[in-house]
Design a protein around this motif. Sequence first.
Motif, short mmCIF file in Angstrom:
data_model
loop_
_atom_site.label_atom_id
_atom_site.label_comp_id
_atom_site.label_asym_id
_atom_site.label_seq_id
_atom_site.Cartn_x
_atom_site.Cartn_y
_atom_site.Cartn_z
N MET A 42 0.83 -1.18 0.00
CA MET A 42 0.00 0.00 0.00
C MET A 42 0.88 1.25 0.00
N ARG A 43 0.52 2.20 -0.84
CA ARG A 43 1.26 3.46 -0.88
C ARG A 43 0.83 4.37 0.26
N THR A 44 1.74 5.25 0.69
CA THR A 44 1.47 6.21 1.75
C THR A 44 1.64 7.61 1.21
N ALA A 45 0.67 8.48 1.51
CA ALA A 45 0.74 9.88 1.13
C ALA A 45 0.79 10.74 2.38
N LEU A 46 1.61 11.78 2.34
CA LEU A 46 1.65 12.79 3.39
C LEU A 46 1.10 14.07 2.78
N VAL A 47 0.07 14.63 3.42
CA VAL A 47 -0.55 15.85 2.93
C VAL A 47 -0.40 16.92 4.00
N SER A 48 0.43 17.93 3.74
CA SER A 48 0.53 19.06 4.66
C SER A 48 -0.63 20.01 4.35
N GLY A 49 -1.14 20.66 5.37
CA GLY A 49 -2.32 21.51 5.17
C GLY A 49 -3.56 20.67 4.90
N GLY A 50 -3.57 19.46 5.45
CA GLY A 50 -4.65 18.51 5.16
C GLY A 50 -5.94 18.75 5.91
N ALA A 51 -6.01 19.78 6.74
CA ALA A 51 -7.22 20.03 7.52
C ALA A 51 -8.31 20.73 6.73
N SER A 52 -7.93 21.42 5.66
CA SER A 52 -8.95 22.19 4.93
C SER A 52 -8.51 22.46 3.50
#
Length: 82
Positions: free
Chosen positions: A1-11
């Motif tokens: 499974m691939r993993t993504a990191l999203v900064s600013g992911g709250a909105s």
Amino acid sequence: MRTALVSGGASGVGRACAERLSAEGVRVVTADLAPGWDVRLDVTDPEAVTAAAGRIGPVDILVNSAGIIGPNKPLWEVSGEE
């Protein structure tokens, strides 16, 4: 499974990206200053970013969507201090 990191992911765009990636079966880790997300993170703090990267582990997809206003020039010309 691939993993993504999203900064600013709250909105906004970050949240939309996190939702789309999750719907595609990607393990998503959201990082934001807002409480209640996977990682509470100030992306302007290099030590905090390094520590978070160690906790998160390998990342296949990186979405930089934190709302930071900085210099208007190509990324490779931006210094660490900027």
